[in-house]
Design a protein around this motif. Structure first.
Motif, PDB file in Angstrom:
ATOM      1  N   ALA A  78       0.845  -1.202   0.000  1.00  0.00           N
ATOM      2  CA  ALA A  78       0.000   0.000   0.000  1.00  0.00           C
ATOM      3  C   ALA A  78       0.881   1.254   0.000  1.00  0.00           C
ATOM      4  O   ALA A  78       0.588   2.225  -0.709  1.00  0.00           O
ATOM      5  N   ILE A  79       1.947   1.215   0.785  1.00  0.00           N
ATOM      6  CA  ILE A  79       2.880   2.353   0.834  1.00  0.00           C
ATOM      7  C   ILE A  79       3.486   2.577  -0.549  1.00  0.00           C
ATOM      8  O   ILE A  79       3.556   3.715  -1.029  1.00  0.00           O
ATOM      9  N   ARG A  80       3.921   1.495  -1.202  1.00  0.00           N
ATOM     10  CA  ARG A  80       4.494   1.630  -2.548  1.00  0.00           C
ATOM     11  C   ARG A  80       3.464   2.194  -3.526  1.00  0.00           C
ATOM     12  O   ARG A  80       3.781   3.073  -4.329  1.00  0.00           O
ATOM     13  N   TRP A  81       2.236   1.713  -3.451  1.00  0.00           N
ATOM     14  CA  TRP A  81       1.182   2.193  -4.345  1.00  0.00           C
ATOM     15  C   TRP A  81       0.966   3.696  -4.119  1.00  0.00           C
ATOM     16  O   TRP A  81       0.848   4.458  -5.071  1.00  0.00           O
ATOM     17  N   LEU A  82       0.916   4.100  -2.861  1.00  0.00           N
ATOM     18  CA  LEU A  82       0.705   5.512  -2.530  1.00  0.00           C
ATOM     19  C   LEU A  82       1.867   6.384  -3.003  1.00  0.00           C
ATOM     20  O   LEU A  82       1.658   7.514  -3.446  1.00  0.00           O
ATOM     21  N   ALA A  83       3.081   5.873  -2.923  1.00  0.00           N
ATOM     22  CA  ALA A  83       4.262   6.656  -3.303  1.00  0.00           C
ATOM     23  C   ALA A  83       4.183   7.139  -4.753  1.00  0.00           C
ATOM     24  O   ALA A  83       4.644   8.237  -5.069  1.00  0.00           O
ATOM     25  N   TRP A  84       3.572   6.349  -5.625  1.00  0.00           N
ATOM     26  CA  TRP A  84       3.443   6.754  -7.033  1.00  0.00           C
ATOM     27  C   TRP A  84       2.335   7.774  -7.232  1.00  0.00           C
ATOM     28  O   TRP A  84       2.279   8.443  -8.261  1.00  0.00           O
ATOM     29  N   ARG A  85       1.424   7.924  -6.270  1.00  0.00           N
ATOM     30  CA  ARG A  85       0.300   8.837  -6.424  1.00  0.00           C
ATOM     31  C   ARG A  85       0.484  10.159  -5.685  1.00  0.00           C
ATOM     32  O   ARG A  85      -0.303  11.079  -5.857  1.00  0.00           O
ATOM     33  N   LEU A  86       1.498  10.251  -4.860  1.00  0.00           N
ATOM     34  CA  LEU A  86       1.766  11.468  -4.088  1.00  0.00           C
ATOM     35  C   LEU A  86       3.029  12.130  -4.646  1.00  0.00           C
ATOM     36  O   LEU A  86       4.132  11.611  -4.459  1.00  0.00           O
ATOM     37  N   PRO A  87       2.870  13.254  -5.328  1.00  0.00           N
ATOM     38  CA  PRO A  87       4.019  13.882  -6.001  1.00  0.00           C
ATOM     39  C   PRO A  87       5.256  14.052  -5.120  1.00  0.00           C
ATOM     40  O   PRO A  87       6.379  13.898  -5.600  1.00  0.00           O
ATOM     41  N   ALA A  88       5.094  14.341  -3.850  1.00  0.00           N
ATOM     42  CA  ALA A  88       6.245  14.537  -2.968  1.00  0.00           C
ATOM     43  C   ALA A  88       7.067  13.257  -2.799  1.00  0.00           C
ATOM     44  O   ALA A  88       8.226  13.312  -2.388  1.00  0.00           O
ATOM     45  N   LEU A  89       6.478  12.110  -3.134  1.00  0.00           N
ATOM     46  CA  LEU A  89       7.180  10.827  -2.955  1.00  0.00           C
ATOM     47  C   LEU A  89       7.649  10.210  -4.264  1.00  0.00           C
ATOM     48  O   LEU A  89       8.247   9.129  -4.261  1.00  0.00           O
ATOM     49  N   TRP A  90       7.404  10.863  -5.382  1.00  0.00           N
ATOM     50  CA  TRP A  90       7.756  10.293  -6.669  1.00  0.00           C
ATOM     51  C   TRP A  90       9.241   9.956  -6.774  1.00  0.00           C
ATOM     52  O   TRP A  90       9.597   8.959  -7.405  1.00  0.00           O
ATOM     53  N   LEU A  91      10.109  10.752  -6.183  1.00  0.00           N
ATOM     54  CA  LEU A  91      11.549  10.471  -6.284  1.00  0.00           C
ATOM     55  C   LEU A  91      11.960   9.223  -5.515  1.00  0.00           C
ATOM     56  O   LEU A  91      12.892   8.532  -5.913  1.00  0.00           O
ATOM     57  N   VAL A  92      11.283   8.932  -4.417  1.00  0.00           N
ATOM     58  CA  VAL A  92      11.660   7.745  -3.628  1.00  0.00           C
ATOM     59  C   VAL A  92      10.909   6.497  -4.070  1.00  0.00           C
ATOM     60  O   VAL A  92      11.326   5.379  -3.758  1.00  0.00           O
ATOM     61  N   ALA A  93       9.823   6.649  -4.810  1.00  0.00           N
ATOM     62  CA  ALA A  93       9.012   5.494  -5.219  1.00  0.00           C
ATOM     63  C   ALA A  93       9.835   4.394  -5.897  1.00  0.00           C
ATOM     64  O   ALA A  93       9.690   3.214  -5.542  1.00  0.00           O
ATOM     65  N   PRO A  94      10.711   4.701  -6.852  1.00  0.00           N
ATOM     66  CA  PRO A  94      11.483   3.625  -7.494  1.00  0.00           C
ATOM     67  C   PRO A  94      12.374   2.858  -6.511  1.00  0.00           C
ATOM     68  O   PRO A  94      12.611   1.661  -6.676  1.00  0.00           O
TER      69      PRO A  94
END
Length: 133
Positions: A78-94
């Motif tokens: 769920a955290i990974r899924w959210l990371a792609w949808r929250l612009p502030a987390l886009w850099l850490v998502a990968p």
């Protein structure tokens, strides 16, 4: 006539101070307003009656129900899924997909989930998990 799909729903334990603070942070990071937040203790919420949701361990970990209600992601996923949808987390998502991160992330997530009432203490003993059936 266009049908508007609901937003993705973050399912959380509304009796948990740590969970409420986490949702507060998610709301601040949800600049694009793509998420709704559902307290799993509120039995009046219609999405909680969906078969996919009703069978999930909702009080053990946070879940995200996708807009189309076809997928339910729990815990670290769920955290990974959210990371792609929250612009502030886009850099850490990968980075959340590096080898071994799913295993390590889920272990860490479950430790935090099990200890959440100690991490952010409950007010007046309100936060409790119901007895296991």
């Amino acid at each position: 006539m266009t049908t508007v799909l609901p937003k993705a729903r973050v399912l959380f334990d509304g009796h948990c101070a740590f969970c409420r603070k986490s949702v507060e942070l998610l709301r601040k990071l949800d600049w694009l307003k793509k998420l709704d937040y559902v307290d799993v203790r509120d039995e009046a919420q219609p999405c909680l009656r969906e078969p996919l949701v009703s069978a999930a361990p909702l009080l053990e970990q946070m879940h995200v129900l996708t807009r189309d209600s076809q997928r339910l992601h729990g815990g670290y996923r769920a955290i990974r899924w959210l990371a792609w949808r929250l612009p502030a987390l886009w850099l850490v998502a990968p980075l959340l997909y590096l080898p071994g991160m799913t295993w390590l992330g889920q272990k860490l997530y479950l430790w935090v989930a099990r200890n959440r009432f100690k991490i952010v203490p409950c007010e007046h003993g309100v936060c409790t998990l119901p007895p296991r059936k």
